[in-house]
Motif scaffolding. Structure first.
Motif, PDB file in Angstrom:
ATOM      1  N   PRO A  73       0.821  -1.212   0.000  1.00  0.00           N
ATOM      2  CA  PRO A  73       0.000   0.000   0.000  1.00  0.00           C
ATOM      3  C   PRO A  73       0.852   1.258   0.000  1.00  0.00           C
ATOM      4  CG  PRO A  73      -0.020  -1.037   2.160  1.00  0.00           C
ATOM      5  CD  PRO A  73       0.660  -2.002   1.240  1.00  0.00           C
ATOM      6  N   GLU A  74       0.380   2.267  -0.679  1.00  0.00           N
ATOM      7  CA  GLU A  74       1.157   3.486  -0.894  1.00  0.00           C
ATOM      8  C   GLU A  74       1.596   4.139   0.405  1.00  0.00           C
ATOM      9  OE1 GLU A  74       0.725   7.808  -3.221  1.00  0.00           O
ATOM     10  OE2 GLU A  74      -0.838   6.266  -3.396  1.00  0.00           O
ATOM     11  N   HIS A  75       0.749   4.095   1.427  1.00  0.00           N
ATOM     12  CA  HIS A  75       1.065   4.787   2.678  1.00  0.00           C
ATOM     13  C   HIS A  75       1.320   3.827   3.836  1.00  0.00           C
ATOM     14  CE1 HIS A  75       0.155   8.584   0.776  1.00  0.00           C
ATOM     15  NE2 HIS A  75      -1.029   8.119   0.390  1.00  0.00           N
ATOM     16  N   GLY A  76       1.626   2.575   3.538  1.00  0.00           N
ATOM     17  CA  GLY A  76       1.903   1.619   4.607  1.00  0.00           C
ATOM     18  C   GLY A  76       3.272   1.832   5.221  1.00  0.00           C
ATOM     19  N   PRO A  77       3.500   1.283   6.416  1.00  0.00           N
ATOM     20  CA  PRO A  77       4.841   1.333   7.011  1.00  0.00           C
ATOM     21  C   PRO A  77       5.865   0.738   6.049  1.00  0.00           C
ATOM     22  CG  PRO A  77       3.229   0.491   8.589  1.00  0.00           C
ATOM     23  CD  PRO A  77       2.530   0.558   7.268  1.00  0.00           C
ATOM     24  N   LEU A  78       7.057   1.309   6.047  1.00  0.00           N
ATOM     25  CA  LEU A  78       8.077   0.914   5.072  1.00  0.00           C
ATOM     26  C   LEU A  78       9.025  -0.124   5.660  1.00  0.00           C
ATOM     27  CD1 LEU A  78       9.366   1.289   2.290  1.00  0.00           C
ATOM     28  CD2 LEU A  78      10.719   3.173   3.250  1.00  0.00           C
ATOM     29  N   VAL A  79       9.104  -1.292   4.999  1.00  0.00           N
ATOM     30  CA  VAL A  79       9.976  -2.387   5.412  1.00  0.00           C
ATOM     31  C   VAL A  79      10.955  -2.675   4.285  1.00  0.00           C
ATOM     32  CG1 VAL A  79      10.100  -4.795   6.132  1.00  0.00           C
ATOM     33  CG2 VAL A  79       8.160  -3.378   6.857  1.00  0.00           C
ATOM     34  N   VAL A  80      12.240  -2.595   4.569  1.00  0.00           N
ATOM     35  CA  VAL A  80      13.267  -2.994   3.605  1.00  0.00           C
ATOM     36  C   VAL A  80      13.533  -4.486   3.777  1.00  0.00           C
ATOM     37  CG1 VAL A  80      15.691  -2.749   2.934  1.00  0.00           C
ATOM     38  CG2 VAL A  80      14.335  -0.716   3.483  1.00  0.00           C
ATOM     39  N   VAL A  81      13.582  -5.214   2.662  1.00  0.00           N
ATOM     40  CA  VAL A  81      13.851  -6.652   2.677  1.00  0.00           C
ATOM     41  C   VAL A  81      15.082  -6.919   1.818  1.00  0.00           C
ATOM     42  CG1 VAL A  81      13.000  -8.923   1.993  1.00  0.00           C
ATOM     43  CG2 VAL A  81      11.440  -7.290   3.070  1.00  0.00           C
ATOM     44  N   ALA A  82      16.029  -7.670   2.369  1.00  0.00           N
ATOM     45  CA  ALA A  82      17.248  -8.013   1.633  1.00  0.00           C
ATOM     46  C   ALA A  82      17.655  -9.436   1.974  1.00  0.00           C
ATOM     47  CB  ALA A  82      18.380  -7.038   1.975  1.00  0.00           C
ATOM     48  N   GLY A  83      18.218 -10.141   0.980  1.00  0.00           N
ATOM     49  CA  GLY A  83      18.571 -11.545   1.176  1.00  0.00           C
ATOM     50  C   GLY A  83      20.018 -11.835   0.866  1.00  0.00           C
ATOM     51  N   GLY A  84      20.288 -13.065   0.433  1.00  0.00           N
ATOM     52  CA  GLY A  84      21.644 -13.498   0.150  1.00  0.00           C
ATOM     53  C   GLY A  84      22.245 -12.807  -1.058  1.00  0.00           C
ATOM     54  N   ILE A  85      23.493 -13.152  -1.376  1.00  0.00           N
ATOM     55  CA  ILE A  85      24.215 -12.410  -2.406  1.00  0.00           C
ATOM     56  C   ILE A  85      23.615 -12.601  -3.793  1.00  0.00           C
ATOM     57  CG2 ILE A  85      26.364 -12.418  -1.107  1.00  0.00           C
ATOM     58  CD1 ILE A  85      27.393 -14.617  -2.942  1.00  0.00           C
ATOM     59  N   SER A  86      22.784 -13.610  -3.990  1.00  0.00           N
ATOM     60  CA  SER A  86      22.144 -13.796  -5.293  1.00  0.00           C
ATOM     61  C   SER A  86      20.749 -13.182  -5.337  1.00  0.00           C
ATOM     62  CB  SER A  86      22.070 -15.282  -5.655  1.00  0.00           C
ATOM     63  OG  SER A  86      21.342 -16.003  -4.683  1.00  0.00           O
ATOM     64  N   SER A  87      20.347 -12.524  -4.271  1.00  0.00           N
ATOM     65  CA  SER A  87      19.030 -11.875  -4.262  1.00  0.00           C
ATOM     66  C   SER A  87      19.141 -10.491  -4.884  1.00  0.00           C
ATOM     67  CB  SER A  87      18.484 -11.789  -2.833  1.00  0.00           C
ATOM     68  OG  SER A  87      19.256 -10.892  -2.058  1.00  0.00           O
ATOM     69  N   GLY A  88      18.059  -9.747  -4.829  1.00  0.00           N
ATOM     70  CA  GLY A  88      18.031  -8.403  -5.387  1.00  0.00           C
ATOM     71  C   GLY A  88      16.683  -7.778  -5.124  1.00  0.00           C
ATOM     72  N   ARG A  89      16.258  -6.919  -6.060  1.00  0.00           N
ATOM     73  CA  ARG A  89      15.045  -6.142  -5.809  1.00  0.00           C
ATOM     74  C   ARG A  89      13.751  -6.937  -5.969  1.00  0.00           C
ATOM     75  NH1 ARG A  89      16.620  -4.601 -11.029  1.00  0.00           N
ATOM     76  NH2 ARG A  89      14.963  -4.314 -12.588  1.00  0.00           N
ATOM     77  N   PHE A  90      13.833  -8.159  -6.517  1.00  0.00           N
ATOM     78  CA  PHE A  90      12.620  -8.950  -6.719  1.00  0.00           C
ATOM     79  C   PHE A  90      12.383  -9.881  -5.529  1.00  0.00           C
ATOM     80  CE2 PHE A  90      14.063  -7.783 -10.984  1.00  0.00           C
ATOM     81  CZ  PHE A  90      12.913  -7.164 -11.463  1.00  0.00           C
ATOM     82  N   ALA A  91      12.107  -9.285  -4.387  1.00  0.00           N
ATOM     83  CA  ALA A  91      11.939 -10.064  -3.154  1.00  0.00           C
ATOM     84  C   ALA A  91      10.753 -11.000  -3.225  1.00  0.00           C
ATOM     85  CB  ALA A  91      11.795  -9.125  -1.959  1.00  0.00           C
ATOM     86  N   THR A  92       9.719 -10.629  -3.975  1.00  0.00           N
ATOM     87  CA  THR A  92       8.543 -11.498  -4.071  1.00  0.00           C
ATOM     88  C   THR A  92       8.793 -12.694  -4.978  1.00  0.00           C
ATOM     89  OG1 THR A  92       7.610 -10.126  -5.835  1.00  0.00           O
ATOM     90  CG2 THR A  92       6.924  -9.632  -3.589  1.00  0.00           C
ATOM     91  N   ARG A  93       9.974 -12.754  -5.576  1.00  0.00           N
ATOM     92  CA  ARG A  93      10.377 -13.951  -6.312  1.00  0.00           C
ATOM     93  C   ARG A  93      11.278 -14.836  -5.450  1.00  0.00           C
ATOM     94  NH1 ARG A  93      11.923 -11.542 -12.320  1.00  0.00           N
ATOM     95  NH2 ARG A  93       9.852 -10.706 -12.847  1.00  0.00           N
ATOM     96  N   TRP A  94      12.380 -14.268  -4.930  1.00  0.00           N
ATOM     97  CA  TRP A  94      13.327 -15.108  -4.207  1.00  0.00           C
ATOM     98  C   TRP A  94      12.852 -15.452  -2.797  1.00  0.00           C
ATOM     99  CZ3 TRP A  94      15.119 -12.939   0.242  1.00  0.00           C
ATOM    100  CH2 TRP A  94      15.263 -11.562   0.321  1.00  0.00           C
ATOM    101  N   TRP A  95      11.860 -14.735  -2.270  1.00  0.00           N
ATOM    102  CA  TRP A  95      11.299 -15.055  -0.960  1.00  0.00           C
ATOM    103  C   TRP A  95       9.784 -15.014  -1.054  1.00  0.00           C
ATOM    104  CZ3 TRP A  95      12.859 -12.302   4.255  1.00  0.00           C
ATOM    105  CH2 TRP A  95      13.050 -13.292   5.245  1.00  0.00           C
ATOM    106  N   SER A  96       9.252 -15.697  -2.055  1.00  0.00           N
ATOM    107  CA  SER A  96       7.843 -15.550  -2.413  1.00  0.00           C
ATOM    108  C   SER A  96       6.888 -15.981  -1.314  1.00  0.00           C
ATOM    109  CB  SER A  96       7.554 -16.343  -3.698  1.00  0.00           C
ATOM    110  OG  SER A  96       7.861 -17.720  -3.517  1.00  0.00           O
ATOM    111  N   TRP A  97       7.258 -16.958  -0.506  1.00  0.00           N
ATOM    112  CA  TRP A  97       6.341 -17.421   0.534  1.00  0.00           C
ATOM    113  C   TRP A  97       6.285 -16.442   1.707  1.00  0.00           C
ATOM    114  CZ3 TRP A  97       8.027 -18.022   5.471  1.00  0.00           C
ATOM    115  CH2 TRP A  97       9.398 -18.220   5.689  1.00  0.00           C
ATOM    116  N   ALA A  98       7.320 -15.632   1.881  1.00  0.00           N
ATOM    117  CA  ALA A  98       7.379 -14.705   3.013  1.00  0.00           C
ATOM    118  C   ALA A  98       6.856 -13.318   2.661  1.00  0.00           C
ATOM    119  CB  ALA A  98       8.811 -14.598   3.536  1.00  0.00           C
ATOM    120  N   VAL A  99       7.208 -12.838   1.471  1.00  0.00           N
ATOM    121  CA  VAL A  99       6.826 -11.480   1.063  1.00  0.00           C
ATOM    122  C   VAL A  99       5.653 -11.591   0.096  1.00  0.00           C
ATOM    123  CG1 VAL A  99       7.625  -9.307   0.070  1.00  0.00           C
ATOM    124  CG2 VAL A  99       9.225 -10.770   1.335  1.00  0.00           C
TER     125      VAL A  99
END
Length: 327
Positions: A44-70
């Motif tokens: 949501p546009e005005h929701g609290p902001l959470v930064v998500v980062a993973g292992g060295i092969s991850s990147g900006r597509f968190a809903t792909r590499w951590w799809s069950w969590a995000v």
């Protein structure tokens, strides 16, 4: 890494881009070849902001590499919070640079400035991403309100450095011999033996000998497949830079002012549980959650119940409050 209840295509999101200032220098004094840093926003546009980062092969597509969590309704609930993920080293095949987790934290700050976000409500980081979160919390204590660090220490363990050092030399050797793709695949095979545990391999693979010496055993077939799948993910230079960054990582837990949740697994050989116990004990507002797992360092990807519960509990204050109050 797509989950059964989420399609392989990511949740709706939008890319955001920040210009890297011309005078930006890494701690090594080097410059990045890239001139921009890309991130991706969900939720949501005005929701609290959470930064998500993973292992060295991850990147900006968190809903792909951590799809069950995000995901919507997930532990990091896209119905309640905004999620920002970012590329850990701008450009896929840039020249090898010496980049630290503090450098990554400074790049994230540039992206937040471009978004006009003075602070983040939470940082959720796993493995290398957790190291970046720890570095961000010590570098920009006024810009972070809470931190979850999963399988991420305050200091690299020498045994982990030894394993990664062999991988880097293998990558460099293959690249210099003109066989980079094979080197990436072999280094990934070696890395997988450090991510997982002997217990898991013992359960999954029979010690059935092949017909002739030099042919692959069942466990080797698995590793070969993992290595082949990794060739398109990274280059030797990128892997060397980010692997080295893990081994340069060092922060002082005493400087982490925000509430810190540390989650670790007793079978993790790359990040020994004793190191995470020390991190949580030294941080002024540290809390430790530890659990067993046959998946070792990869438990943050596999142990959905334990990780999901920890994320839910850590982010519960954000889920319960509107943005205006949470900020």
């Amino acid at each position: 890494m797509a989950s059964a209840d989420w399609p392989i295509d990511e949740a709706p999101g939008r890319d955001v881009v920040a210009l890297i200032p011309e005078d930006f220098r890494l701690e090594s004094g080097e410059r990045l070849a890239a001139t921009t840093l890309a991130g991706r926003l969900h939720g949501p546009e005005h929701g609290p902001l959470v930064v998500v980062a993973g292992g060295i092969s991850s990147g900006r597509f968190a809903t792909r590499w951590w799809s069950w969590a995000v995901r919507s309704g997930g532990p990091v609930d896209l119905n309640r919070v905004r999620v920002l993920a970012f590329d850990l080293l701008p450009g896929r095949d840039g020249p090898g640079v010496t980049i630290t987790t503090a450098d990554q934290a400074r790049l994230l700050a540039i992206l937040l400035d471009a978004l006009d976000e003075p602070a983040i409500d939470a940082f959720v980081g796993a493995s290398y991403g957790g190291c970046i979160g720890l570095a961000f919390a010590t570098t920009f204590p006024e810009r972070i309100r809470s931190l979850v660090a999963i399988s991420a220490p305050h200091l690299a363990h020498p045994a982990a450095t030894a394993w990664r050092g062999v991988q880097r030399r293998l990558l460099a050797f293959a690249r210099d011999c003109g066989r980079e793709s094979e080197g990436v695949a072999l280094a990934r095979e070696l890395a997988m033996t450090t991510y997982r545990t002997p217990d898991e391999f013992g359960l999954r693979f029979a010690p059935t000998p092949p017909a002739r010496a030099g042919e692959a055993y069942p466990v080797c077939d698995y590793l070969i497949a993992r290595g082949a799948a990794y060739d398109e993910v990274t280059s030797a230079a990128r892997w060397i830079a980010l692997s080295d960054s893990l081994d340069r990582h060092a922060v002082r837990p005493e400087q982490i002012r925000c509430p810190l949740t540390v989650l670790g697994f007793t079978s993790d050989r790359l990040v020994p549980i004793d190191d995470l116990r020390e991190l949580a004990a030294l941080a002024p507002a540290g809390r430790l959650i530890e659990a067993p797992s046959i998946f070792g360092h990869d438990a943050f990807l596999k142990e959905r119940e334990v990780v999901g519960r920890a994320l839910h509990d850590a982010l519960l204050p954000l889920n319960a409050l509107p943005r205006e109050i949470a900020a």
